[in-house]
Scaffold this active site. Structure first.
Site, PDB file in Angstrom:
ATOM      1  N   ARG A   8      25.433  -8.139  14.944  1.00  0.00           N
ATOM      2  CA  ARG A   8      25.261  -7.050  15.894  1.00  0.00           C
ATOM      3  C   ARG A   8      25.485  -7.577  17.329  1.00  0.00           C
ATOM      4  O   ARG A   8      25.579  -8.782  17.538  1.00  0.00           O
ATOM      5  CB  ARG A   8      23.840  -6.466  15.780  1.00  0.00           C
ATOM      6  N   LYS A  41      18.936 -10.180  19.009  1.00  0.00           N
ATOM      7  CA  LYS A  41      17.919 -11.082  18.458  1.00  0.00           C
ATOM      8  C   LYS A  41      17.234 -11.874  19.562  1.00  0.00           C
ATOM      9  O   LYS A  41      17.766 -12.004  20.669  1.00  0.00           O
ATOM     10  CB  LYS A  41      18.551 -12.061  17.454  1.00  0.00           C
ATOM     11  N   TYR A 100      15.131  -7.776  21.145  1.00  0.00           N
ATOM     12  CA  TYR A 100      14.008  -7.987  20.227  1.00  0.00           C
ATOM     13  C   TYR A 100      13.477  -9.396  20.467  1.00  0.00           C
ATOM     14  O   TYR A 100      14.255 -10.351  20.575  1.00  0.00           O
ATOM     15  CB  TYR A 100      14.476  -7.913  18.767  1.00  0.00           C
ATOM     16  N   HIS A 155       9.739 -10.400  19.103  1.00  0.00           N
ATOM     17  CA  HIS A 155       8.749 -10.719  18.049  1.00  0.00           C
ATOM     18  C   HIS A 155       8.039 -12.035  18.359  1.00  0.00           C
ATOM     19  O   HIS A 155       8.133 -13.016  17.626  1.00  0.00           O
ATOM     20  CB  HIS A 155       9.435 -10.785  16.666  1.00  0.00           C
ATOM     21  N   GLU A 169      10.716  -4.266  20.474  1.00  0.00           N
ATOM     22  CA  GLU A 169       9.785  -3.838  19.425  1.00  0.00           C
ATOM     23  C   GLU A 169       8.450  -3.351  19.950  1.00  0.00           C
ATOM     24  O   GLU A 169       7.686  -2.756  19.193  1.00  0.00           O
ATOM     25  CB  GLU A 169       9.556  -4.970  18.402  1.00  0.00           C
ATOM     26  N   ASP A 187       9.948  -8.215   4.939  1.00  0.00           N
ATOM     27  CA  ASP A 187       9.769  -8.863   6.253  1.00  0.00           C
ATOM     28  C   ASP A 187       8.291  -8.948   6.647  1.00  0.00           C
ATOM     29  O   ASP A 187       7.938  -9.661   7.576  1.00  0.00           O
ATOM     30  CB  ASP A 187      10.600  -8.163   7.336  1.00  0.00           C
TER      31      ASP A 187
END
Ligand SMILES: NC(=O)c1ccc[n+]([C@@H]2O[C@H](COP(=O)([O-])OP(=O)(O)OC[C@H]3O[C@@H](n4cnc5c(N)ncnc54)[C@H](O)[C@@H]3O)[C@@H](O)[C@H]2O)c1
Length: 371
Positions: free
Chosen positions: A15, A75, A94, A96, A118, A270
């Site tokens: 992506r 990412k 993102y 995380h 997120e 996940d």
């Protein structure tokens, strides 16, 4: 503002942070957009497409990290990327962070202002920048399950929709949230016999009124779940208990009650997976068999349909990217509390309470930075 996007370097990530269409929008708002050469190759977008949209192609990511005021990615930044982030720069992607102390320490050290997709919220306290990936995974789970059900792939040789004179396959969806709803929609569309289990009465009510009998709903008690799984050709695991590992709803013992060649697709992998026998797999080798039951447990399902996923992601990330570029991060966050919820790190401070708590940093509320 000078905005940049780079080619993703995480393993098997195809992506890209900005589509050519998103570049065109940013340029129309008066911004300059730099794109690393080949950034869009994974979604079939060429350098020429980006140039035609008004972007400037740069030969290396280094130039983009060095010169752009905001970097838009997909990412979390990898170590080599993190080393190039700096104070006064905005990173929008993102992240995380909670399970990733190394990345968090690097972002703190860099001084960057990091806004995480997120944790950006929506009006109903939903997480709208995560939703499209759940939609993709939910829809894909039926495609993946249908393929795994084919004889050559270890399945029981059943066509989801059946044919005239032959009953359709029985699909059981555990969890009726975003993934479960989208899985059920696809399964219903293919003519399968669909049952959705959930524990939330509001969810069951919404699904029941949406599907009007084309899919059944059932309260997810132990006995009901065991009976449904025993009868199923395809089971989709789509549960989520926010902030916790997925509950193991299908035990190893239950596999013995299932039809040989039936398929389990564990979308919740996940979060550790909701089947006791699940272990994460990759697109290169997506399935394995336990006690005659085929398991599909790919942790990054949307990566397989990078083009659809990128466009779906850009649909929800671009409006905020435009706000940040137009107003600057501070004014944009001040004007929009949902976007403000996305700020995780700013100039060495952790501004997201759960990340600070989990990783032992002082928590600095975003509001205290906005003045
Ligand atoms: N593998 C992938 O590539 C991928 C991609 C996107 C999302 N996901 C994962 O899929 C999972 C589901 O995501 P979502 O967006 O649909 O979440 P969601 O919050 O929209 O839905 C989860 C649903 O599970 C239900 N639930 C909780 N406990 C249950 C139980 N015991 N029995 C039945 N239902 C139960 C909840 O009531 C809720 O309706 C998450 O773990 C998410 O991280 C995985």
């Amino acid at each position: 503002m000078r905005v940049g996007t780079v080619k993703e370097i995480k393993n098997h990530e195809y992506r890209v942070g900005l589509t050519p269409e998103s570049v065109r929008e940013l340029v129309a708002h008066g911004h300059e957009v730099w794109v690393e050469t080949g950034a869009g190759s994974g979604i079939g977008a060429s350098d020429e497409d980006y140039r035609a949209a008004g972007g400037t192609i740069k030969p290396t990511a280094a130039e983009i990290f060095a010169e752009c005021e905001m970097v838009v990615k997909v990412k979390e930044p990898q170590a080599v990327e993190r080393a190039q982030l700096r104070k006064g720069q905005i990173l929008y992607t993102y992240l995380h962070l909670a399970p990733d102390p190394e990345q968090t320490a690097d972002l703190v050290r860099s001084g960057v202002t990091a806004i995480a997709y997120e944790t950006v919220t929506g009006v109903d306290n939903s997480l709208p920048l995560l939703k499209p990936m759940s939609q993709v995974a939910g829809r894909m789970s039926i495609q993946a399950g249908a393929t795994a059900l084919e004889k050559a792939n270890g399945g029981r040789g059943v066509l989801l929709g059946g044919v005239p004179g032959v009953l359709p396959a029985k699909v059981v969806v555990i969890g009726g949230g975003v993934v479960g709803f989208n899985a059920a929609q696809m399964a219903v569309g293919l003519g399968a016999d669909v049952t959705i289990l959930d524990r939330d009465p509001g969810v069951l009510e919404r699904l029941d009124s949406h599907f009007e009998g084309r899919a059944r709903t059932l309260y997810s008690g132990r006995a009901a779940l065991a009976a449904e799984v025993a009868e199923a050709d395809l089971v989709i695991g789509a549960v989520l208990v926010p902030g916790a590992a997925a509950p193991k709803l299908v035990t190893r013992d239950m596999l013995k009650t299932m039809k040989p060649g039936a398929v389990l697709v564990d979308v919740a992998i996940d979060q550790g997976g909701c089947f006791e026998t699940s272990k994460a797999t990759t697109h290169a080798e997506p399935t394995y068999v336990v006690d005659g039951i085929v398991h599909y447990c790919v942790a990054n399902m949307p990566g397989a349909v990078a083009r659809t996923s990128t466009y779906a992601l850009n649909n929800v990330t671009l409006p905020h990217a435009l706000r940040i570029a137009d107003m600057g991060w501070k004014a944009a966050l001040k004007a929009n509390p949902h976007l403000a919820a996305g700020l995780n790190v700013h100039e060495g401070q952790i501004t997201y309470e759960a990340v600070a708590g989990d990783l032992g940093y002082d928590y600095v509320p975003t509001e205290s930075l906005l003045g």
